[in-house]
Design an enzyme around this catalytic site. Structure first.
Site, PDB file in Angstrom:
ATOM      1  N   CYS A  90       0.925  -1.265  -0.128  1.00 46.45           N
ATOM      2  CA  CYS A  90       0.291  -0.458  -0.243  1.00 46.45           C
ATOM      3  C   CYS A  90       0.986   1.215  -0.063  1.00 46.45           C
ATOM      4  O   CYS A  90       1.988   0.825   0.105  1.00 46.45           O
ATOM      5  CB  CYS A  90      -0.777  -0.008   0.951  1.00 46.45           C
ATOM      6  SG  CYS A  90      -0.010   0.509   3.160  1.00 46.45           S
ATOM      7  N   ASN A  98       1.952 -10.809  -3.012  1.00 49.62           N
ATOM      8  CA  ASN A  98       0.438  -9.443  -3.477  1.00 49.62           C
ATOM      9  C   ASN A  98       0.254  -9.594  -4.954  1.00 49.62           C
ATOM     10  O   ASN A  98       0.841  -9.841  -5.655  1.00 49.62           O
ATOM     11  CB  ASN A  98       0.475  -8.141  -2.401  1.00 49.62           C
ATOM     12  CG  ASN A  98      -0.904  -7.650  -2.331  1.00 49.62           C
ATOM     13  OD1 ASN A  98      -1.610  -7.640  -3.103  1.00 49.62           O
ATOM     14  ND2 ASN A  98      -0.681  -7.360  -1.078  1.00 49.62           N
TER      15      ASN A  98
END
Ligand code: FMN
Length: 303
Positions: free
Chosen positions: A130, A191
């Site tokens: 993020c 991810n």
């Protein structure tokens, strides 16, 4: 005798190497209502931040070739609302539910991790994919920032913690090593990969946010490369393989590449009960190969 599916990630013992990946099974309880959670060793709840993140506008999901793009923007209610919603559910679910922390600074990750643990999660996964507050780049593309986040979470909580990394870094070993040094007890590799798609008729990007996360079968070789290289560079450091798993054979591939467990993501969107089928396929493959248990496979192809 059926092959032994138990496995461990450092201090964490799992009844099965299958884990439901963050963001693909909601807050877990909605999914647990329709799926059979028995085949899973754990399920990771959607990532949560210190305060509510509204997420991006639609379209946020799009199919694309062998997989999909998502640009949800990690929509979540913030840790206080999360605790209120999740605390009553956690002891009632028939699968251990792990928390997943995001934030814009290292301190924010620590605040979230504390909140997750206060709600009762036994393990915290740190979602380093993020953007950070300073320049908006992903934490997991930067060795120093990844180390700072893991160190902050390490000093905030005592439960086992792991770091989830991006396949987009050109220095997966540097980032992985920094996370392990700072106290991560396992690594989740990986991810989604950065991706982009175009709606040709509308002549605009498929996702409202333009660039998003690519997941599904096409991701598998990219994530497997990370698992392979990290497991060779840091032998004995537990890895959760994640990316593009749709069959039991895919699971064996990750185990042989060096993972001790795997996370299933996109497959749940079309098939919420995928774990049941994948577990059956995995057992069938292991029996055919004359393998007595998961431990016998880990790293078998990456030594
Ligand atoms: C719709 C969607 C939402 C996701 N949300 C999160 C999230 O909140 N936190 C996180 O760590 N990963 C998130 N992911 C990434 C998945 O957990 C997983 O790492 C990735 O999709 C690769 O695995 P797969 O190819 O099996 O889907 C999300 C993925 C998808 C498709």
């Amino acid at each position: 005798m059926a092959p032994d599916l138990t496995t461990r990630l450092g201090r964490v013992e799992l009844r099965s190497p299958l884990i439901a990946a963050s963001g693909t099974v909601g807050s877990v309880w909605e999914w647990a209502d329709v799926a059979d959670v028995g085949p899973y060793g754990a399920a990771v709840a959607k990532s949560v931040a210190p305060v509510e993140w509204p997420g991006r506008s639609a379209p946020r999901l799009a199919p694309t070739g062998a997989g999909m793009l998502n640009g949800i923007g990690i929509q979540n209610p913030g840790i206080t609302a999360w605790i209120e919603m999740m605390e009553p559910w956690l002891p009632r679910l028939a699968v251990p539910v792990w928390g997943s922390a995001v934030g814009e600074t290292a301190d924010e990750f620590a605040v979230v991790a504390k909140g997750l643990v206060s709600a009762g999660v036994p393990v915290v996964e740190i979602n380093l994919s993020c953007p950070n507050l300073e320049d908006g780049r992903m934490f997991s593309l930067d060795v120093g920032r990844s180390r700072d986040v893991v160190a902050a979470v390490r000093s905030a909580v005592e439960v086992p913690i792991g770091a989830k990394l991006s396949p987009n870094t050109d220095d997966i070993l540097g980032v992985a090593g920094a996370c392990l040094d700072a106290g991560a007890e396992f690594l989740t590799l990986t991810n989604t990969a950065l991706g982009f798609g175009v709606d040709v008729k509308a002549r605009r990007p498929l996702l409202s946010g333009g660039v998003g996360g690519y997941s599904g079968p096409g991701l598998k070789p990219l994530s497997l490369r990370c698992v392979h290289e990290v497991s060779r560079a840091f032998p004995g450091s537990p890895i959760i393989g994640c990316g593009g798993i749709t069959t039991g054979t895919d699971v064996l591939e990750y185990l042989l590449a060096g993972a001790s467990a795997v996370a299933l993501g996109t497959v749940h969107l079309a098939e919420p009960k995928a774990g049941r089928r994948i577990r059956r396929e995995m057992l069938r493959d292991m029996e055919k190969m004359g393998v007595s248990g998961v431990a016998e496979l880990i790293g078998g192809a990456s030594r």
